[in-house]
Design a protein around this motif. Sequence first.
Motif, PDB file in Angstrom:
ATOM      1  N   LEU A   5      12.175 -42.555   7.616  1.00  0.00           N
ATOM      2  CA  LEU A   5      12.094 -41.735   8.823  1.00  0.00           C
ATOM      3  C   LEU A   5      10.629 -41.548   9.156  1.00  0.00           C
ATOM      4  O   LEU A   5       9.872 -40.996   8.379  1.00  0.00           O
ATOM      5  CB  LEU A   5      12.758 -40.372   8.610  1.00  0.00           C
ATOM      6  N   SER A   6      10.259 -42.038  10.280  1.00  0.00           N
ATOM      7  CA  SER A   6       8.875 -41.881  10.702  1.00  0.00           C
ATOM      8  C   SER A   6       8.770 -40.649  11.606  1.00  0.00           C
ATOM      9  O   SER A   6       9.751 -40.190  12.171  1.00  0.00           O
ATOM     10  CB  SER A   6       8.398 -43.141  11.441  1.00  0.00           C
ATOM     11  N   PRO A   7       7.583 -40.106  11.778  1.00  0.00           N
ATOM     12  CA  PRO A   7       7.416 -38.920  12.605  1.00  0.00           C
ATOM     13  C   PRO A   7       7.855 -39.148  14.047  1.00  0.00           C
ATOM     14  O   PRO A   7       8.131 -38.224  14.770  1.00  0.00           O
ATOM     15  CB  PRO A   7       5.933 -38.607  12.540  1.00  0.00           C
ATOM     16  N   THR A   8       7.956 -40.357  14.446  1.00  0.00           N
ATOM     17  CA  THR A   8       8.344 -40.631  15.827  1.00  0.00           C
ATOM     18  C   THR A   8       9.808 -41.015  15.934  1.00  0.00           C
ATOM     19  O   THR A   8      10.242 -41.557  16.929  1.00  0.00           O
ATOM     20  CB  THR A   8       7.484 -41.754  16.418  1.00  0.00           C
ATOM     21  N   SER A   9      10.561 -40.733  14.922  1.00  0.00           N
ATOM     22  CA  SER A   9      11.975 -41.080  14.982  1.00  0.00           C
ATOM     23  C   SER A   9      12.673 -40.177  15.984  1.00  0.00           C
ATOM     24  O   SER A   9      12.244 -39.049  16.225  1.00  0.00           O
ATOM     25  CB  SER A   9      12.620 -40.959  13.607  1.00  0.00           C
ATOM     26  N   GLY A  11      15.393 -38.328  15.974  1.00  0.00           N
ATOM     27  CA  GLY A  11      15.869 -37.027  15.502  1.00  0.00           C
ATOM     28  C   GLY A  11      14.760 -36.014  15.374  1.00  0.00           C
ATOM     29  O   GLY A  11      14.886 -34.861  15.776  1.00  0.00           O
ATOM     30  N   SER A  12      13.659 -36.397  14.813  1.00  0.00           N
ATOM     31  CA  SER A  12      12.557 -35.449  14.644  1.00  0.00           C
ATOM     32  C   SER A  12      11.876 -35.158  15.979  1.00  0.00           C
ATOM     33  O   SER A  12      11.341 -34.084  16.196  1.00  0.00           O
ATOM     34  CB  SER A  12      11.550 -35.971  13.620  1.00  0.00           C
ATOM     35  N   GLU A  13      11.903 -36.112  16.884  1.00  0.00           N
ATOM     36  CA  GLU A  13      11.320 -35.903  18.203  1.00  0.00           C
ATOM     37  C   GLU A  13      12.122 -34.838  18.962  1.00  0.00           C
ATOM     38  O   GLU A  13      11.562 -33.966  19.622  1.00  0.00           O
ATOM     39  CB  GLU A  13      11.342 -37.231  18.967  1.00  0.00           C
ATOM     40  N   ASP A  15      13.937 -32.477  17.530  1.00  0.00           N
ATOM     41  CA  ASP A  15      13.671 -31.197  16.865  1.00  0.00           C
ATOM     42  C   ASP A  15      12.338 -30.616  17.305  1.00  0.00           C
ATOM     43  O   ASP A  15      12.213 -29.402  17.512  1.00  0.00           O
ATOM     44  CB  ASP A  15      13.671 -31.388  15.336  1.00  0.00           C
ATOM     45  N   GLU A  16      11.347 -31.465  17.455  1.00  0.00           N
ATOM     46  CA  GLU A  16      10.014 -31.017  17.890  1.00  0.00           C
ATOM     47  C   GLU A  16      10.090 -30.458  19.309  1.00  0.00           C
ATOM     48  O   GLU A  16       9.498 -29.430  19.619  1.00  0.00           O
ATOM     49  CB  GLU A  16       9.025 -32.178  17.804  1.00  0.00           C
ATOM     50  N   ARG A  17      10.832 -31.119  20.178  1.00  0.00           N
ATOM     51  CA  ARG A  17      10.995 -30.638  21.551  1.00  0.00           C
ATOM     52  C   ARG A  17      11.712 -29.290  21.571  1.00  0.00           C
ATOM     53  O   ARG A  17      11.333 -28.398  22.318  1.00  0.00           O
ATOM     54  CB  ARG A  17      11.799 -31.646  22.385  1.00  0.00           C
ATOM     55  N   ARG A  19      11.751 -27.086  19.179  1.00  0.00           N
ATOM     56  CA  ARG A  19      10.830 -26.090  18.642  1.00  0.00           C
ATOM     57  C   ARG A  19       9.799 -25.676  19.699  1.00  0.00           C
ATOM     58  O   ARG A  19       9.528 -24.494  19.890  1.00  0.00           O
ATOM     59  CB  ARG A  19      10.130 -26.661  17.403  1.00  0.00           C
TER      60      ARG A  19
END
Length: 138
Positions: A5-9, A11-13, A15-17, A19
């Motif tokens: 899982l990279s920071p630009t995946s 799912g994490s993108e 979650d970041e939005r 947040r």
Amino acid sequence: MTSKLSPTSPGSEIDERKRKRKLSNRESARRSRMRKQQHLDELIGQVNQMQEENKKLREMIDGASQLYLNFASENNVLRAQLAELTDRLRSLNSVLQIASEVSGLVLDIPDIPDTMLEPWQLPCPIQAIPASADAFQY
């Protein structure tokens, strides 16, 4: 094969939005509460100012009402005195009339004007009416 899982995946993108959106919404709500509180404080200030103005106006009205009552009372006293003096003058005029008839002298007896209807026709000299300057202050 293991996927990293990279920071630009995706799912994490997401979650970041979420947040960032939550943080933005919290900040917006905080600013809104501050504006609402500021507006409330201004309204409370206006209420206090208007209550003070109301108090001053009531005091002025009370003072004017008291002056009115004083003048009305004095006016009633003056009217009573006028009525008494008019009666005395009528009595004196009738005595003069009788004396004129008995003695045969012709006396000029002026008529008594109806002072309640036309007080400006009173047969008296013009006199200044003294009044204190504070009689008209509130």
